[in-house]
Design an enzyme around this catalytic site. Structure first.
Site, short mmCIF file in Angstrom:
data_model
loop_
_atom_site.label_atom_id
_atom_site.label_comp_id
_atom_site.label_asym_id
_atom_site.label_seq_id
_atom_site.Cartn_x
_atom_site.Cartn_y
_atom_site.Cartn_z
N CYS A 160 53.57 39.42 -1.88
CA CYS A 160 53.69 40.17 -0.62
C CYS A 160 52.61 39.82 0.41
O CYS A 160 52.89 39.88 1.61
CB CYS A 160 53.71 41.67 -0.90
SG CYS A 160 55.21 42.21 -1.77
N ASN A 180 60.76 47.71 1.69
CA ASN A 180 59.77 46.67 1.42
C ASN A 180 60.43 45.30 1.61
O ASN A 180 61.21 44.86 0.77
CB ASN A 180 59.24 46.83 0.00
CG ASN A 180 58.18 45.80 -0.35
OD1 ASN A 180 57.90 44.88 0.41
ND2 ASN A 180 57.58 45.95 -1.53
N HIS A 196 50.86 46.57 4.62
CA HIS A 196 52.10 46.17 3.95
C HIS A 196 52.92 47.42 3.65
O HIS A 196 52.39 48.42 3.17
CB HIS A 196 51.75 45.42 2.67
CG HIS A 196 52.92 45.15 1.79
ND1 HIS A 196 54.11 44.63 2.25
CD2 HIS A 196 53.09 45.33 0.44
CE1 HIS A 196 54.95 44.49 1.24
NE2 HIS A 196 54.35 44.91 0.14
#
EC number: 2.3.1.180
Length: 335
Positions: A116, A286, A256
């Protein structure tokens, strides 16, 4: 010679039109809206349903958005760095496909994969290309078709992921704006806690791996959550201390978008009021490496020249880090 900085001078993004709501998931697995909202804070996520289109399609659309809204000539780009954990193929690189399709010519291009946080890794790599003095414009794209690797029989992971892409243009400048500093970390202790178990050289695809559903995302949520909170918070504190930044100096925190509870913890640790935190996880879920540039795109019209941004992310490996950026333009002037 004056110091060369790498400024973000344009942003773009693309999100597929199709939406999967929590009510939709309730029809697939044993879950409900309250359970999902309480644990991760996601209401809906986007999906690229066309099985013949991969992450490259999303990246192309995001780059075209940047070019169109900012009046950028694709031929002016010197290089392309593509952040992704869901590449079209093992090879060729997705970056080479995208560079060709968006009309950049025979520029250098390559994929990066660091879970990520790949976008913030790619941002620092791109900034160093600019700082070298050899390149003037680097396009950094983060693109993910995470739903291709999401197991819609697994109630623990299927509510989490969505598809999307975001991008930024880095340009050389002598002004005191741009990517000012980055702290990037990794530690392989988390390898087994967040992983796609099969499909790589360590565990090639077989009938057994398919039957065992090892080609989907596997996550031990509680372990990942604890590490994410600690490491994202620590990296933010680290970059603030290195650059003598107080919470009052920070205009925006760009975390994030993995879990709303993680975002809350980061804001509290940094001492930043919640209205300074970019949050869109409720609508997009996400999107892995693409969450941060999608936030920049969505908040672009609120960003002003000189704004101080701290971006932070965490992912598989484990990998994590933070980037300190001074914004280079007034977003309100962009169409």
């Amino acid at each position: 010679m004056n110091k060369i900085n790498a400024a973000i001078t344009a942003v773009g993004a693309y999100l597929p039109e199709d939406v999967i709501t929590n009510d939709d998931l309730e029809k697939m697995v044993d879950t409900n809206d309250e359970w999902i909202m309480t644990r991760v804070g996601i209401k809906e996520r986007r999906i690229l349903r066309d099985k013949n289109k991969g992450a490259s399609y999303l990246a192309i659309r995001a780059a075209q958005d940047l070019f169109d809204r900012h009046g950028i000539d694709p031929k002016s780009i010197d290089g392309l760095i593509l952040a992704t954990n869901s590449s079209d193929y093992h090879f060729p690189s997705t970056a080479s496909i995208v560079a060709h399709e968006i009309g950049c010519g025979d520029i250098f291009s390559f994929d990066m994969q660091a879970a990520c946080p790949t976008f913030i890794y790619a941002l620092e790599v791109g900034a160093n290309f600019i700082r070298s003095g050899r390149y003037s414009k680097i396009l950094v794209i983060a693109t993910e078709k995470m739903t291709a690797f999401t197991d819609y029989t697994d109630r623990a992971t299927c509510p989490l992921f969505g598809d999307g892409a975001g991008c930024v243009l880095l340009e050389a400048t002598e002004e005191e704006v741009g990517v000012m500093d980055a702290v990037l970390h990794s530690n392989g202790i988390g390898k087994d806690h967040l992983i796609m178990k099969a499909g790589g050289s360590a565990c090639p695809a077989t009938h057994e791996t398919v039957d065992n559903r090892w080609h989907y995302v596997y996550q031990e949520g509680q372990v990942v959550f604890k590490h994410a909170v600690v490491d994202m918070c620590n990296s933010c504190v680290e970059i603030m201390e290195r650059n003598n930044l107080s919470h009052d100096d920070i205009t925006w925190v760009v975390p994030h978008q993995a879990n709303l509870r993680i975002i809350d913890a980061v804001a509290r640790r940094m001492g930043v009021p919640y209205e300074k935190v970019m949050v869109n996880i409720e609508r997009y879920g996400n999107t892995s490496s693409a969450t941060i540039p999608i936030c920049l795109w969505e908040w672009e019209h609120k960003l002003k020249k000189g704004d101080v941004l701290v971006m932070t992310s965490f992912g598989a490996g484990f990998t994590w880090g933070a980037v300190y950026v001074k914004w280079a333009y007034d977003g309100s002037t962009v169409r």
